[in-house]
Design an enzyme around this catalytic site. Structure first.
Site, PDB file in Angstrom:
ATOM      1  N   SER A 102       0.838  -1.196   0.000  1.00 50.80           N
ATOM      2  CA  SER A 102       0.000   0.000   0.000  1.00 50.80           C
ATOM      3  C   SER A 102       0.879   1.255   0.000  1.00 50.80           C
ATOM      4  CB  SER A 102      -0.953  -0.042   1.203  1.00 50.80           C
ATOM      5  OG  SER A 102      -1.907   0.971   1.135  1.00 50.80           O
ATOM      6  N   ASP A 237      -9.546  -3.756  -5.612  1.00 53.02           N
ATOM      7  CA  ASP A 237      -8.897  -2.758  -4.757  1.00 53.02           C
ATOM      8  C   ASP A 237      -9.421  -1.362  -5.097  1.00 53.02           C
ATOM      9  OD1 ASP A 237      -7.243  -1.187  -3.232  1.00 53.02           O
ATOM     10  OD2 ASP A 237      -5.384  -2.163  -3.863  1.00 53.02           O
ATOM     11  N   HIS A 266      -7.218  -5.544  -0.553  1.00 47.59           N
ATOM     12  CA  HIS A 266      -6.111  -4.610  -0.334  1.00 47.59           C
ATOM     13  C   HIS A 266      -5.390  -4.934   0.983  1.00 47.59           C
ATOM     14  CE1 HIS A 266      -3.991  -0.736  -0.756  1.00 47.59           C
ATOM     15  NE2 HIS A 266      -4.139  -0.638   0.547  1.00 47.59           N
TER      16      HIS A 266
END
Length: 282
Positions: A102, A237, A266
């Site tokens: 991320s 996502d 995610h």
């Protein structure tokens, strides 16, 4: 302070393997990544040292620490990763592989850029980007998160979280249900405090306005050695819609881009650490 989790290379194996540095998303609580780190280490037959570096003040501070600590920006967290590596080792003597999840992908790109400027001899053999948020991060935020990161709101929420009774915190965390393992739930419950919540939200706020387009530094690193980058995106996502993935493929055609299986979200560390770690190991 920060959480650092180190899995050392098996001393019976040949020395010289790159050190694998894993940088989490936000929240940057490295204990939530232990299953991922250990699976990756085992899949590599313990032939490489794996280091997970959490974000500063994303875990409960020692007793006696100031309750109302200053917030740490995204830039602070980038510099923090370099500082930790410099404390752990003589950086210029090692080769590295960076794995970012991320916003950890963005932090990795920025940290490697800074390391190369400071130590030109440093070798970063590969960078792995898991569900990366390196552009237009704000667009992927849930409306409630967009509200929570506002200046007055984040302070109010941090104060509430700090003084909320344990039974209430346990109940709220329990609503996350099967997405958390018992150890992860316990870590979150025990780690709730003003500093943690405020820093998680403060960092999210700085991410939201800082991560817009793929900036010049990130672009230069991707174009310098495109074969050294691997991007794993999620099919559902919210941070990386199909348009973003397609533009990554066309904008950086020599960078490896793959899609994770549909069921992997995610926040893969909650339930899908093993398959993602196996993908990284291969």
């Amino acid at each position: 302070a920060a959480q650092v989790y180190v899995l050392p290379q098996d001393p019976t194996t040949s020395p010289g393997s790159p050190i694998i540095v894993v940088i989490p998303g936000n929240p940057g609580v490295i204990t939530l990544y232990i299953s991922f780190l250990e699976t990756l280490w085992k899949e590599l037959n313990q032939k490489a040292t794996v280091i997970g570096i959490g974000h500063t003040q994303h875990h409960l501070l020692p007793e006696g620490s100031s309750l109302f600590s200053a917030g740490h920006t995204l830039d602070d967290q980038i510099q923090h990763k370099i500082d930790i590596l410099e404390k752990l080792m003589n950086v210029k003597d090692y080769d590295f592989i960076f794995v970012g999840h991320s916003i950890g992908s963005y932090i990795s790109l920025k940290a490697v850029t800074k390391l190369k400027l400071k130590y030109p001899q440093v070798q970063v053999n590969q960078m792995v980007h898991l569900f990366p948020t390196i552009r237009h991060l704000y667009q992927g935020l849930h409306p409630l998160v967009k509200f929570a990161i506002q200046p007055g709101v984040r302070s109010l929420l941090a104060t509430f979280a700090h003084f909320a009774p344990r039974w209430l915190v346990t109940s709220l965390v329990g609503r996350m249900g099967p997405t958390l393992t018992p150890d992860q739930a316990e870590e979150i419950i025990n780690g709730i405090g003003y500093s943690v919540v405020f820093n998680v939200l403060f960092m999210a706020a700085t991410e939201s306005y800082q991560v817009v387009e793929v900036d010049e530094e990130c672009r230069a690193l991707l174009e310098e050695a495109p074969e050294g980058h691997f991007f794993l995106y999620g099919t559902t996502d919210q941070y990386t819609p199909p348009l973003f993935v397609d533009e990554m493929r066309t904008g950086f055609p020599r960078v490896a881009v793959e899609m994770a299986p549909d069921l992997i979200p995610h926040a893969f560390v909650m339930q899908h650490s093993q398959p993602v770690a196996c993908t990284v190991a291969t």
